[in-house]
Design a protein around this motif. Structure first.
Motif, mmCIF file in Angstrom:
data_model
loop_
_atom_site.group_PDB
_atom_site.id
_atom_site.type_symbol
_atom_site.label_atom_id
_atom_site.label_comp_id
_atom_site.label_asym_id
_atom_site.label_seq_id
_atom_site.Cartn_x
_atom_site.Cartn_y
_atom_site.Cartn_z
ATOM 1 N N GLU A 1 0.790 -1.229 0.000
ATOM 2 C CA GLU A 1 0.000 0.000 0.000
ATOM 3 C C GLU A 1 0.827 1.287 0.000
ATOM 4 O O GLU A 1 0.403 2.262 -0.609
ATOM 5 C CB GLU A 1 -0.985 0.007 1.173
ATOM 6 N N PRO A 2 1.998 1.349 0.661
ATOM 7 C CA PRO A 2 2.752 2.608 0.596
ATOM 8 C C PRO A 2 3.161 3.018 -0.819
ATOM 9 O O PRO A 2 3.306 4.212 -1.095
ATOM 10 C CB PRO A 2 3.992 2.325 1.453
ATOM 11 N N LEU A 3 3.326 2.075 -1.719
ATOM 12 C CA LEU A 3 3.660 2.420 -3.101
ATOM 13 C C LEU A 3 2.428 2.481 -4.003
ATOM 14 O O LEU A 3 2.433 3.208 -5.008
ATOM 15 C CB LEU A 3 4.662 1.421 -3.675
ATOM 16 N N LEU A 4 1.383 1.750 -3.661
ATOM 17 C CA LEU A 4 0.188 1.752 -4.502
ATOM 18 C C LEU A 4 -0.696 2.974 -4.275
ATOM 19 O O LEU A 4 -1.311 3.477 -5.219
ATOM 20 C CB LEU A 4 -0.627 0.473 -4.280
ATOM 21 N N ASN A 5 -0.775 3.472 -3.053
ATOM 22 C CA ASN A 5 -1.644 4.618 -2.766
ATOM 23 C C ASN A 5 -1.279 5.868 -3.555
ATOM 24 O O ASN A 5 -2.175 6.530 -4.094
ATOM 25 C CB ASN A 5 -1.676 4.907 -1.267
ATOM 26 N N PRO A 6 0.001 6.257 -3.655
ATOM 27 C CA PRO A 6 0.307 7.439 -4.486
ATOM 28 C C PRO A 6 -0.050 7.248 -5.957
ATOM 29 O O PRO A 6 -0.495 8.189 -6.624
ATOM 30 C CB PRO A 6 1.816 7.623 -4.322
ATOM 31 N N ARG B 1 -2.540 5.373 -7.032
ATOM 32 C CA ARG B 1 -4.008 5.444 -7.096
ATOM 33 C C ARG B 1 -4.499 6.880 -7.064
ATOM 34 O O ARG B 1 -5.517 7.205 -7.684
ATOM 35 C CB ARG B 1 -4.619 4.669 -5.935
ATOM 36 N N ARG B 2 -3.805 7.742 -6.325
ATOM 37 C CA ARG B 2 -4.221 9.149 -6.251
ATOM 38 C C ARG B 2 -4.047 9.850 -7.595
ATOM 39 O O ARG B 2 -4.810 10.758 -7.921
ATOM 40 C CB ARG B 2 -3.437 9.887 -5.175
ATOM 41 N N VAL B 3 -3.045 9.451 -8.365
ATOM 42 C CA VAL B 3 -2.755 10.108 -9.637
ATOM 43 C C VAL B 3 -3.587 9.522 -10.775
ATOM 44 O O VAL B 3 -4.026 10.247 -11.663
ATOM 45 C CB VAL B 3 -1.241 9.988 -9.968
ATOM 46 N N MET B 4 -3.821 8.218 -10.748
ATOM 47 C CA MET B 4 -4.526 7.537 -11.841
ATOM 48 C C MET B 4 -6.019 7.852 -11.795
ATOM 49 O O MET B 4 -6.609 7.931 -10.719
ATOM 50 C CB MET B 4 -4.342 6.022 -11.740
ATOM 51 N N LEU C 1 -11.981 -0.607 -11.674
ATOM 52 C CA LEU C 1 -10.826 -1.409 -12.049
ATOM 53 C C LEU C 1 -9.559 -0.714 -11.549
ATOM 54 O O LEU C 1 -9.283 0.419 -11.913
ATOM 55 C CB LEU C 1 -10.772 -1.588 -13.572
ATOM 56 N N ASP C 2 -8.807 -1.408 -10.725
ATOM 57 C CA ASP C 2 -7.586 -0.848 -10.139
ATOM 58 C C ASP C 2 -6.384 -1.274 -10.980
ATOM 59 O O ASP C 2 -6.002 -2.448 -10.971
ATOM 60 C CB ASP C 2 -7.435 -1.339 -8.693
ATOM 61 N N ILE C 3 -5.802 -0.326 -11.706
ATOM 62 C CA ILE C 3 -4.642 -0.652 -12.536
ATOM 63 C C ILE C 3 -3.333 -0.198 -11.897
ATOM 64 O O ILE C 3 -2.284 -0.286 -12.531
ATOM 65 C CB ILE C 3 -4.780 -0.059 -13.945
#
Length: 96
Positions: free
Chosen positions: A53-58, A60-63, A69-71
């Motif tokens: 999550e520490p790398l996926l959350n930033p 997700r905020r930009v995408m 659908l979570d890419i």
């Protein structure tokens, strides 16, 4: 210097596997194949989420939102691949 790059490559490869485990577990949980009420599943899920999550959350905020659908994991896979290729092409000395 080569030893440091080797360690970074191993860490990137391990993180790649953790990310893949997170994706597969999220599908299995969504389709009710595994249950998070199981203590082992819940603890593995918690550890995997804390690592990813520490790398996926930033990301997700930009995408933009693609209708549920979570890419973001795909973007992270591409980032890991890019870093590995940079290390392989420019980090190691050229030996003919």
């Amino acid at each position: 210097m080569k030893a440091v790059l080797d360690v970074i490559m191993v860490i990137l490869q391990l993180y790649w596997w953790v990310l893949l485990i997170m994706i597969i577990m999220s599908w299995l949980i969504s389709f009710n194949v595994i249950n998070t009420r199981n203590q082992f599943v819940a603890s593995v899920w918690r550890v995997v989420n804390q690592l990813t999550e520490p790398l996926l959350n930033p990301i997700r905020r930009v995408m933009p939102n693609f209708s549920g659908l979570d890419i973001s994991p795909i973007i992270l896979f591409l980032g890991i691949f890019f870093l590995q290729q940079l290390i392989l092409r420019y980090g190691y000395p050229y030996v003919p």
